[in-house]
Design an enzyme around this catalytic site. Structure first.
Site, short mmCIF file in Angstrom:
data_model
loop_
_atom_site.label_atom_id
_atom_site.label_comp_id
_atom_site.label_asym_id
_atom_site.label_seq_id
_atom_site.Cartn_x
_atom_site.Cartn_y
_atom_site.Cartn_z
N HIS A 150 0.86 -1.19 0.00
CA HIS A 150 0.00 0.00 0.00
C HIS A 150 0.90 1.24 0.00
CE1 HIS A 150 -2.90 3.03 1.22
NE2 HIS A 150 -3.84 2.20 0.81
N GLU A 201 0.75 3.93 1.52
CA GLU A 201 1.06 4.49 2.85
C GLU A 201 2.20 3.71 3.50
OE1 GLU A 201 -2.97 4.49 4.35
OE2 GLU A 201 -3.48 6.00 2.86
N GLU A 241 -3.53 1.82 -7.49
CA GLU A 241 -3.96 2.92 -6.64
C GLU A 241 -3.08 4.14 -6.91
OE1 GLU A 241 -6.30 1.45 -3.03
OE2 GLU A 241 -4.22 1.57 -2.42
N SER A 266 -10.34 6.89 -3.77
CA SER A 266 -11.59 7.65 -3.66
C SER A 266 -12.73 7.02 -4.47
CB SER A 266 -11.37 9.11 -4.05
OG SER A 266 -10.41 9.72 -3.18
C1 PEP Z 1 -6.95 2.96 0.11
O1 PEP Z 1 -6.61 3.26 1.24
O2 PEP Z 1 -6.51 1.91 -0.40
C2 PEP Z 1 -7.88 3.83 -0.60
C3 PEP Z 1 -8.18 3.58 -1.85
O3 PEP Z 1 -8.43 4.87 0.12
P1 PEP Z 1 -9.63 5.86 -0.35
O4 PEP Z 1 -10.70 4.98 -0.93
O5 PEP Z 1 -10.05 6.54 0.89
O6 PEP Z 1 -9.04 6.76 -1.37
#
Ligand code: PEP
Length: 248
Positions: free
Chosen positions: A94, A96, A166, A211
């Site tokens: 991920h 993060e 992502e 999102s």
């Molecule tokens: C995520 O944390 O993988 C993510 C897609 O977050 P969000 O949907 O809040 O953008």
């Protein structure tokens, strides 16, 4: 035909009380839907997820895993420990984790391998930052991230995994990639896998994350190479998460 998968990423949110309502809401709300559904919860709540979701059509998993099998790694959690709590999935790479906790491409590949080794399904995240998109190096970045796993584990390993695209600039920002932007990168990912094995490329599920919400889920998931979603913020609200699962 690839069945759609919607996976919630709760991140570091929740409490025993809040989770109880959310798990019950999701469990009841997605019963009978055809999409595969999962929630990836913080480690301390795996037991609660297992208790609350056993017997339902919602799978559960974790948000990270150690690359090590066992030993003196204070604070780490192994893949085998996740299996002890009935996990099916674990998120690896991920953004993060990559940006705040130093998960390099090599570490992500090692975590991917550790998960697969015990039979967990890694949800392997790739994606470019805003700076990288503006420099027009999205393809290069995503290919580099994919190649790290393919080189370490072999392309066949992707048959037991899920890929999540992502774009970092879309995560938690409310700014979603357009269906066309997302489809373009999903197609590129599938083509990269097809270079090594067209059968695996045709079967591997590639989720979009960034999102995704009820208002945009249907259009995103209608794209030919978008096989579902990895959902952050909207996974914390049962009605929103259920609506995304229904759209899938
Ligand atoms: C995520 O944390 O993988 C993510 C897609 O977050 P969000 O949907 O809040 O953008």
């Amino acid at each position: 035909m690839r069945n759609k998968l919607v996976a919630g990423n709760w991140k570091m949110h929740g409490s025993l009380t809040v989770n109880a309502g959310l798990l019950e809401g999701v469990r009841a709300g997605v019963a009978g839907l055809s999409a595969d559904v999962a929630v990836c919860v913080p480690y301390p709540y795996l037991d609660q997820a297992e208790t609350g979701l056993t017997g339902s059509n919602v799978a559960w998993g974790a948000q990270d895993v150690s690359e090590h099998a066992l030993g003196a790694y204070t604070g780490e959690v192994s893949a085998a420990m996740l299996l002890d709590f009935g996990c099916r999935y674990v998120i690896v790479g991920h953004s993060e984790r990559r940006s705040y906790y130093g998960d390099t491409d090599a570490i992500v590949a090692a975590k991917f391998e550790a998960a697969l080794k015990v039979g967990l399904v890694p949800i392997f995240c790739v994606g470019e930052t805003l700076d990288e998109r503006e420099k027009s190096i999205t393809a290069e970045v995503v290919t580099r991230q994919l190649d790290a796993v393919i080189e370490r584990c072999g392309v066949a390993a992707l048959a037991g995994a899920v890929i999540a695209y992502e774009p970092v600039w879309a995560i938690g920002t409310g700014r979603t990639a357009t269906p066309e932007q997302a489809q373009e990168v999903h197609a590129l990912i599938r083509q990269r896998v097809a270079q090594d094995d067209s059968g695996i490329a045709a079967g591997v599920r590639i989720l979009y994350g960034g999102s995704m919400k009820p208002a945009n889920a249907r259009e995103l998931m209608a794209q030919p190479d978008i096989d579902g979603g990895l959902i952050g913020g909207a996974a914390l609200v049962a009605a929103d998460f259920i609506a995304i699962c229904a759209a899938a």
